[in-house]
Design a protein around this motif. Sequence first.
Motif, PDB file in Angstrom:
ATOM      1  N   VAL A  57       0.810  -1.216   0.000  1.00  0.00           N
ATOM      2  CA  VAL A  57       0.000   0.000   0.000  1.00  0.00           C
ATOM      3  C   VAL A  57       0.848   1.272   0.000  1.00  0.00           C
ATOM      4  O   VAL A  57       0.310   2.371  -0.057  1.00  0.00           O
ATOM      5  CB  VAL A  57      -1.006   0.047   1.181  1.00  0.00           C
ATOM      6  CG1 VAL A  57      -2.004  -1.074   1.046  1.00  0.00           C
ATOM      7  CG2 VAL A  57      -0.293   0.000   2.514  1.00  0.00           C
ATOM      8  N   ARG A  58       2.162   1.124   0.082  1.00  0.00           N
ATOM      9  CA  ARG A  58       3.018   2.306   0.059  1.00  0.00           C
ATOM     10  C   ARG A  58       3.573   2.589  -1.335  1.00  0.00           C
ATOM     11  O   ARG A  58       4.059   3.650  -1.615  1.00  0.00           O
ATOM     12  CB  ARG A  58       4.191   2.112   1.018  1.00  0.00           C
ATOM     13  CG  ARG A  58       4.374   3.272   1.979  1.00  0.00           C
ATOM     14  CD  ARG A  58       5.675   3.160   2.750  1.00  0.00           C
ATOM     15  NE  ARG A  58       5.719   2.003   3.599  1.00  0.00           N
ATOM     16  CZ  ARG A  58       6.767   1.181   3.669  1.00  0.00           C
ATOM     17  NH1 ARG A  58       7.827   1.378   2.926  1.00  0.00           N
ATOM     18  NH2 ARG A  58       6.757   0.154   4.482  1.00  0.00           N
ATOM     19  N   ARG A  79      -5.677   0.161  -9.943  1.00  0.00           N
ATOM     20  CA  ARG A  79      -6.834   0.797  -9.296  1.00  0.00           C
ATOM     21  C   ARG A  79      -7.143   0.101  -7.968  1.00  0.00           C
ATOM     22  O   ARG A  79      -7.531   0.734  -6.993  1.00  0.00           O
ATOM     23  CB  ARG A  79      -8.063   0.740 -10.216  1.00  0.00           C
ATOM     24  CG  ARG A  79      -7.917   1.534 -11.509  1.00  0.00           C
ATOM     25  CD  ARG A  79      -7.988   3.046 -11.241  1.00  0.00           C
ATOM     26  NE  ARG A  79      -7.752   3.783 -12.461  1.00  0.00           N
ATOM     27  CZ  ARG A  79      -6.627   4.449 -12.737  1.00  0.00           C
ATOM     28  NH1 ARG A  79      -5.653   4.492 -11.867  1.00  0.00           N
ATOM     29  NH2 ARG A  79      -6.498   5.097 -13.872  1.00  0.00           N
ATOM     30  N   GLY A  80      -6.993  -1.226  -7.965  1.00  0.00           N
ATOM     31  CA  GLY A  80      -7.237  -1.990  -6.739  1.00  0.00           C
ATOM     32  C   GLY A  80      -6.294  -1.547  -5.639  1.00  0.00           C
ATOM     33  O   GLY A  80      -6.677  -1.377  -4.486  1.00  0.00           O
ATOM     34  N   ARG A  81      -5.037  -1.314  -6.010  1.00  0.00           N
ATOM     35  CA  ARG A  81      -4.053  -0.867  -5.013  1.00  0.00           C
ATOM     36  C   ARG A  81      -4.427   0.505  -4.451  1.00  0.00           C
ATOM     37  O   ARG A  81      -4.329   0.736  -3.247  1.00  0.00           O
ATOM     38  CB  ARG A  81      -2.664  -0.812  -5.628  1.00  0.00           C
ATOM     39  CG  ARG A  81      -1.623  -0.326  -4.629  1.00  0.00           C
ATOM     40  CD  ARG A  81      -0.235  -0.337  -5.179  1.00  0.00           C
ATOM     41  NE  ARG A  81      -0.028   0.666  -6.201  1.00  0.00           N
ATOM     42  CZ  ARG A  81       1.098   0.799  -6.885  1.00  0.00           C
ATOM     43  NH1 ARG A  81       2.091  -0.035  -6.679  1.00  0.00           N
ATOM     44  NH2 ARG A  81       1.231   1.733  -7.783  1.00  0.00           N
ATOM     45  N   GLU A  82      -4.889   1.387  -5.345  1.00  0.00           N
ATOM     46  CA  GLU A  82      -5.280   2.726  -4.872  1.00  0.00           C
ATOM     47  C   GLU A  82      -6.415   2.636  -3.847  1.00  0.00           C
ATOM     48  O   GLU A  82      -6.398   3.324  -2.822  1.00  0.00           O
ATOM     49  CB  GLU A  82      -5.731   3.588  -6.059  1.00  0.00           C
ATOM     50  CG  GLU A  82      -4.576   4.089  -6.911  1.00  0.00           C
ATOM     51  CD  GLU A  82      -5.028   4.551  -8.295  1.00  0.00           C
ATOM     52  OE1 GLU A  82      -4.147   4.699  -9.160  1.00  0.00           O
ATOM     53  OE2 GLU A  82      -6.241   4.748  -8.511  1.00  0.00           O
ATOM     54  N   LYS A  83      -7.398   1.752  -4.148  1.00  0.00           N
ATOM     55  CA  LYS A  83      -8.532   1.602  -3.217  1.00  0.00           C
ATOM     56  C   LYS A  83      -8.051   1.049  -1.881  1.00  0.00           C
ATOM     57  O   LYS A  83      -8.452   1.513  -0.820  1.00  0.00           O
ATOM     58  CB  LYS A  83      -9.575   0.658  -3.828  1.00  0.00           C
ATOM     59  CG  LYS A  83     -10.397   1.306  -4.918  1.00  0.00           C
ATOM     60  CD  LYS A  83     -11.431   0.322  -5.432  1.00  0.00           C
ATOM     61  CE  LYS A  83     -11.871   0.735  -6.835  1.00  0.00           C
ATOM     62  NZ  LYS A  83     -12.354  -0.392  -7.625  1.00  0.00           N
ATOM     63  N   LEU A  93      -6.829   1.723   3.837  1.00  0.00           N
ATOM     64  CA  LEU A  93      -5.931   1.371   4.944  1.00  0.00           C
ATOM     65  C   LEU A  93      -5.128   2.554   5.480  1.00  0.00           C
ATOM     66  O   LEU A  93      -4.262   2.384   6.313  1.00  0.00           O
ATOM     67  CB  LEU A  93      -4.969   0.265   4.504  1.00  0.00           C
ATOM     68  CG  LEU A  93      -5.608  -1.094   4.188  1.00  0.00           C
ATOM     69  CD1 LEU A  93      -4.569  -2.077   3.699  1.00  0.00           C
ATOM     70  CD2 LEU A  93      -6.305  -1.676   5.411  1.00  0.00           C
ATOM     71  N   LYS A  94      -5.459   3.750   4.981  1.00  0.00           N
ATOM     72  CA  LYS A  94      -4.671   4.931   5.335  1.00  0.00           C
ATOM     73  C   LYS A  94      -4.550   5.134   6.841  1.00  0.00           C
ATOM     74  O   LYS A  94      -3.494   5.472   7.361  1.00  0.00           O
ATOM     75  CB  LYS A  94      -5.301   6.171   4.698  1.00  0.00           C
ATOM     76  CG  LYS A  94      -4.257   7.134   4.226  1.00  0.00           C
ATOM     77  CD  LYS A  94      -4.831   8.192   3.343  1.00  0.00           C
ATOM     78  CE  LYS A  94      -3.683   8.762   2.538  1.00  0.00           C
ATOM     79  NZ  LYS A  94      -4.123   9.462   1.376  1.00  0.00           N
TER      80      LYS A  94
END
Length: 259
Positions: free
Chosen positions: A142-143, A215-219, A224-225
């Motif tokens: 996610v980073r 796009r999946g990673r962005e979501k 998870l932010k």
Amino acid sequence: MIADGDRIAVAFSGGKDSTALLLILREIIPAWNNIRLVAITVDEGISGYREETIKIADRLTKDLGIEHRIVSFSRMVGKDLDGILREGPERACSICGILRRKALSSAARDAGATLVATGHNLDDEAQAVLMNVLRGDLPRLVRSSGSPSGGCFLPRIKPLMEIPEKEIAVYLMVKGFFPDLPECPYTRYALRAEVRTILSAWEIRHQGAMLKILRGREKLEKALKSVPFQGKIQQCKECGEPCSGTLCQTCLLLRKING
Ligand code: SF4
Ligand code: ZN
């Protein structure tokens, strides 16, 4: 991604993606005020491979009138990659990646850059997502879409991250570039090579699959932010680089290399 007054350090290996990035930035920059470019090439010290791409990089930056800096592993850590890997080449890419990141960020800082731009394309990014899933590395998963923000990190941008590798190749051909580049001898040890084969086959059968992965990673990143598993960014006790533990990955690696 770019603001007035920025000095952009372009990570320039002399390969296809970074060449396309440099050409595109060089073309759009005159429309901006006060934007300056510096190309940075990292010489890992890979015999039979890097010498050739450095020559290509040097020639192109001269032709384009762009400042070019070269930074080497041997100057940074006292050994080149071939020397570090003498005992076993299996971890070539992870060692190379850690040292390259360090070399690039210190050279960018020395050059007074405010941003680092890399030529990662859509294929690279989709591969990175899948590799992080295969490794179970959720923090990196996610980073990896952007730069860490704040602290002493130089922000990183990836202007080509939604452009497929094939389109970049076509762009270069249209521009009259037909680079015939050597391949890194350590590629065969890379997990990425296997993942690339899988994803390319997948994309042919399911068009748009790579973009969907992105796009999946962005979501996932957005969702998870606020989850505190990524750890607090602090400064490395030895070199002052930003890291999540007491020592950065490079210093940990250097301890191992130097015994
Ligand atoms: Fe470094 Fe691996 Fe790329 Fe070779 S293939 S340049 S060792 S990351
Ligand atoms: Zn350190």
